[in-house]
Structure formats: structure tokens, C-alpha cells
Design a protein around this motif. Structure first.
Motif, PDB file in Angstrom:
ATOM      1  N   SER A   1      -6.372   5.449  -3.097  1.00 51.17           N
ATOM      2  CA  SER A   1      -5.747   4.510  -1.605  1.00 51.17           C
ATOM      3  C   SER A   1      -6.333   4.812  -0.989  1.00 51.17           C
TER       4      SER A   1
ATOM      5  N   PRO B   1      -3.863   8.628   2.118  1.00 56.09           N
ATOM      6  CA  PRO B   1      -5.761   7.927   1.790  1.00 56.09           C
ATOM      7  C   PRO B   1      -6.033   9.424   3.057  1.00 56.09           C
TER       8      PRO B   1
ATOM      9  N   ALA C   1       0.934  -0.975   0.191  1.00 60.56           N
ATOM     10  CA  ALA C   1      -0.247  -0.051   0.064  1.00 60.56           C
ATOM     11  C   ALA C   1       0.900   1.411  -0.101  1.00 60.56           C
TER      12      ALA C   1
ATOM     13  N   ALA D   1      -0.526   3.496  -3.576  1.00 60.34           N
ATOM     14  CA  ALA D   1      -1.204   4.709  -3.138  1.00 60.34           C
ATOM     15  C   ALA D   1      -0.711   5.381  -3.669  1.00 60.34           C
TER      16      ALA D   1
ATOM     17  N   TYR E   1      -5.620   1.316   1.005  1.00 61.23           N
ATOM     18  CA  TYR E   1      -4.953   1.460   2.213  1.00 61.23           C
ATOM     19  C   TYR E   1      -6.569   0.243   3.041  1.00 61.23           C
TER      20      TYR E   1
END
Length: 288
Positions: A77, A42, A34, A38, A81
Motif C-alpha cells: 500500500s 498507508p 491508489a 491499496a 501511494y
């Protein structure tokens, strides 16, 4: 030996539901990567980019491929996550529930008598408690948080393991190899650990693979109700809760993408769990 190992792997791959395994592996890799996958933070959004549609729509931007939410945060994103949060909660809760339930099931099945009566009556009472209602109550007491949810769900689902393992243990303790171990002078703890537990472990693994999907749905439900993973943490249930108000206003991407992600993950685990149940059962395995 090496040839037998590879032949066994080929046999498993031939039988396994490949689409479900591929989806699950992709989600696990996404969760582990992640930080690299991303495109944006996030938890922090850009107010100037609020409610952008997906990039393929007229006003969308490719820097936000799946659009943004009401706070300008990148939906992609947060999905990436969010997969990490869902998998951590699911695996950790199932491990806790499996350990508790397996331990109690082994004790109840092996010792029987009043030990069995006490444990199983408590298990029956626990099974009668509505899962979501109990989860909401405990979340209110402990407070929202990822690890609090893990503890709550782990303490909720252990009873399923206790019943299954208890039944398997009752059958196993009458087998010849257990009786021979007793004659050889093995202690009760050694018999349980060395002879019974390995033989009930396949049932525990099968149940765990089926329970993970249920745990993910319950976690998303608790988070949707506001007592699970707290904002601004990226969790799929939280994304559904925050985006439901915009659905009627035409902001469909706020709920469709997290909803599809939950459905794909839960379905994949259920399909793999059903396959494991059939694969580990000699009767089903021989007729396939």
C-alpha cells in the motif's frame, strides 16, 4: 487525414521502447488508482502485524502481499501511494523548471546583448551549485513537505532548460521565417510566441523526459536524508530511510521493493527520454 494519423501512431509504436512505456503507464495508472488498489491505509499500521515478511515466505500473510514495516504498515500500500507522490513531485517540478528555464532562455537568445550576458552569467553561477546540497539547504529553510520539494526542485533545475533553449533560439532567430515575420511587422513578443517557441518545444520535451528521472532520484535522496517528504507520508525515499536499519537484521523487503520501484521508474523515463531525443532529431529518425 485519419489514415495519416493512424499511420503516424503505428510508426511511433513500432519505434518506441515498449517495455519502458508499459512500465511507465502501469505506474501512472497505479498512482491514479491508489485509492482503489491499496489494501490498507498507508499511514496507519497494525502493531500486531509488525515486520511480516512477504506472503510467499513461511510466516507471511496474503493480506499483506509484500510484508509490513516496523510499524505494521502494509509495504504494498505504501509503494502504491508512494508512486503518486513521486510522480506528482517529478511532473510538477519539471513543469516549473521548464517554464522558468524556457522563458529565460528565449529572452537571452532572442534579445542578446546585456540581457543575454546577465541571464547566462546567472545561469552559469546556478549550474555550479551542487544540486543535493542546495536542496538540503532550501528544505531546511522552507521545511519538509511535498509542495516545498516541488518548489525547491523546480527552482533548481531550470538552468538546464535556459542553456538549451538559449542555444536553439540563437539559431532560430537567424532563420528566414523569423526575418520575414520581422519584415511583416510582427512584434517581438509575437515572434517569440508564434515562431520561435514552437520550434524549440521539441528540445524542451526531450530535456524534460530526461530531467524527470533525475528529479525523482533527487527527491528520493532528500527524503532519505530527512528533509523531503515528511513521515508518515508514503514516499519511496522515506521507505528506504526507514527500512535501512532492518536490512542487516534480515528485513530485506523494507528496502528492496522501494529501491526496485525507484530504479524501474527512473530507468523507464531515461529510456523514453533517449528515444525521444533520437525520434525528434530528423537525422536519427531518417537513419532508423
Amino acid at each position: 487525414m485519419r489514415g495519416e494519423f493512424w499511420n503516424e501512431l503505428k510508426d511511433i509504436w513500432r519505434r518506441v521502447p515498449k517495455i519502458a512505456v508499459i512500465i511507465l503507464l502501469l505506474l501512472i495508472v497505479t498512482a491514479l488508482s491508489a485509492d482503489f488498489l491499496a489494501l490498507h491505509d498507508p499511514e496507519i499500521g497494525d502493531p500486531r502485524q509488525r515486520l511480516l515478511p512477504p506472503a510467499w515466505e513461511e510466516t507471511g500473510k496474503w493480506s499483506y502481499p509484500l510484508g509490513t514495516d516496523t510499524m505494521g504498515r502494509d509495504v504494498l500500500s505504501r509503494l502504491i501511494y508512494g508512486s503518486r507522490v513521486s510522480l506528482i513531485v517529478a511532473f510538477a517540478a519539471v513543469i516549473i523548471a521548464g517554464c522558468i528555464g524556457t522563458f529565460l532562455g528565449l529572452l537571452a537568445g532572442f534579445f542578446g546583448g546585456w540581457v543575454d550576458q546577465v541571464i547566462m552569467r546567472f545561469t552559469d553561477a546556478w549550474l555550479s551549485i551542487p544540486t543535493v546540497m542546495f536542496g538540503v539547504l532550501m528544505a531546511v529553510i522552507l521545511g519538509p513537505g511535498v509542495w516545498n520539494i516541488v518548489i525547491i526542485l523546480g527552482g533548481t533545475f531550470w538552468s538546464r532548460y535556459a542553456r538549451v533553449v538559449r542555444g536553439e533560439t540563437l539559431s532560430m532567430k537567424t532563420r528566414d521565417f523569423v526575418q520575414l515575420a520581422k519584415i511583416a511587422g510582427c512584434g517581438k513578443a509575437r515572434i517569440i510566441w508564434k515562431h520561435i517557441l514552437p520550434n524549440v518545444f521539441s528540445s524542451v520535451i526531450t530535456l524534460s523526459s530526461l530531467q524527470i528521472g533525475i528529479v525523482i532520484v533527487v527527491e528520493a535522496s532528500l527524503t532519505f536524508l530527512g528533509v523531503g517528504v515528511p513521515p508518515p507520508k508514503p514516499a519511496w525515499g522515506l521507505m528506504l530511510s526507514e527500512g535501512r536499519g532492518g536490512l542487516l537484521a534480515g528485513y530485506w523487503w523494507l528496502v528492496i521493493f522501494p529501491g526496485v520501484a525507484i530504479a524501474m521508474l527512473v530507468t523507464s523515463f531515461n529510456v523514453i527520454g533517449d528515444w525521444l531525443r533520437r525520434y525528434l532529431d530528423p537525422f536519427y529518425r531518417n537513419i532508423e
